[in-house]
Design a protein around this motif. Structure first.
Motif, PDB file in Angstrom:
ATOM      1  N   TYR A  86       0.804  -1.226   0.000  1.00  0.00           N
ATOM      2  CA  TYR A  86       0.000   0.000   0.000  1.00  0.00           C
ATOM      3  C   TYR A  86       0.837   1.276   0.000  1.00  0.00           C
ATOM      4  O   TYR A  86       0.310   2.347  -0.252  1.00  0.00           O
ATOM      5  N   LEU A 125      -3.856  -1.692   9.646  1.00  0.00           N
ATOM      6  CA  LEU A 125      -3.838  -2.573   8.477  1.00  0.00           C
ATOM      7  C   LEU A 125      -3.845  -4.041   8.895  1.00  0.00           C
ATOM      8  O   LEU A 125      -4.530  -4.858   8.278  1.00  0.00           O
ATOM      9  N   GLN A 126      -3.115  -4.394   9.942  1.00  0.00           N
ATOM     10  CA  GLN A 126      -3.062  -5.792  10.389  1.00  0.00           C
ATOM     11  C   GLN A 126      -4.411  -6.264  10.936  1.00  0.00           C
ATOM     12  O   GLN A 126      -4.735  -7.445  10.841  1.00  0.00           O
ATOM     13  N   ARG A 181      -7.780  -3.844   2.942  1.00  0.00           N
ATOM     14  CA  ARG A 181      -6.604  -3.059   3.354  1.00  0.00           C
ATOM     15  C   ARG A 181      -6.250  -1.958   2.356  1.00  0.00           C
ATOM     16  O   ARG A 181      -5.866  -0.869   2.770  1.00  0.00           O
TER      17      ARG A 181
END
Length: 151
Positions: free
Chosen positions: A26, A51-52, A59
């Protein structure tokens, strides 16, 4: 194992970029400004955590949203996205108000047309009744219909 090319996040943070780096897809190395902007507002730890915690299929959208929000916040530190949201809500309210006014005008016009039609039907009905009454009276009196129609 490290990536041969580090992502913008790992370059910015001056660390090795792992093969499974959550930032790499990203925040590519070709766009370091994107990560720098997001980092300035959210911080690297928060970006990574957010994000995780998300499923992989959302995402990219989340990274795009973070970048958009961060870039707006950099432009306008006081209001950021809230200013844009407020403006869009105001625009929506104005459009709804205009639509309501237009619908009211259409309803008024339709009612006016219906009233005019009813009045015309009444006048036509009176004229028809008058003609019928006149014809009946002339017949009763024995007047010639042809003579009456010429006069």
């Amino acid at each position: 194992m490290a990536n041969p090319t580090r992502c913008a996040g790992c370059k910015f943070l001056r660390r090795k970029c792992a093969q499974d780096c959550v930032l790499a897809p990203y925040f590519p190395s070709s766009n370091p400004e994107r990560f720098a902007c997001v980092h300035k507002i959210f911080g690297a730890g928060n970006i990574t955590k957010m994000l995780q915690q998300l499923p992989v299929h959302v995402r990219e959208a989340a990274a795009d949203c973070m970048f958009y929000e961060a870039s707006i916040r950099v432009e306008d530190p006081t209001y950021g996205c809230v200013k844009i949201i407020s403006q869009l809500q105001q625009d929506l309210f104005q459009a709804q108000s205009e639509m309501a006014k237009t619908k009211a005008q259409i309803a008024f016009y339709n009612a006016q047309q219906q009233l005019n039609q009813q009045q015309q039907n009444m006048v036509d009905g009176v004229d028809d009744n008058y003609q019928q009454d006149l014809h009946s009276e002339s017949s009763r009196l024995g007047l010639d219909d042809h003579f009456y129609s010429l006069g």
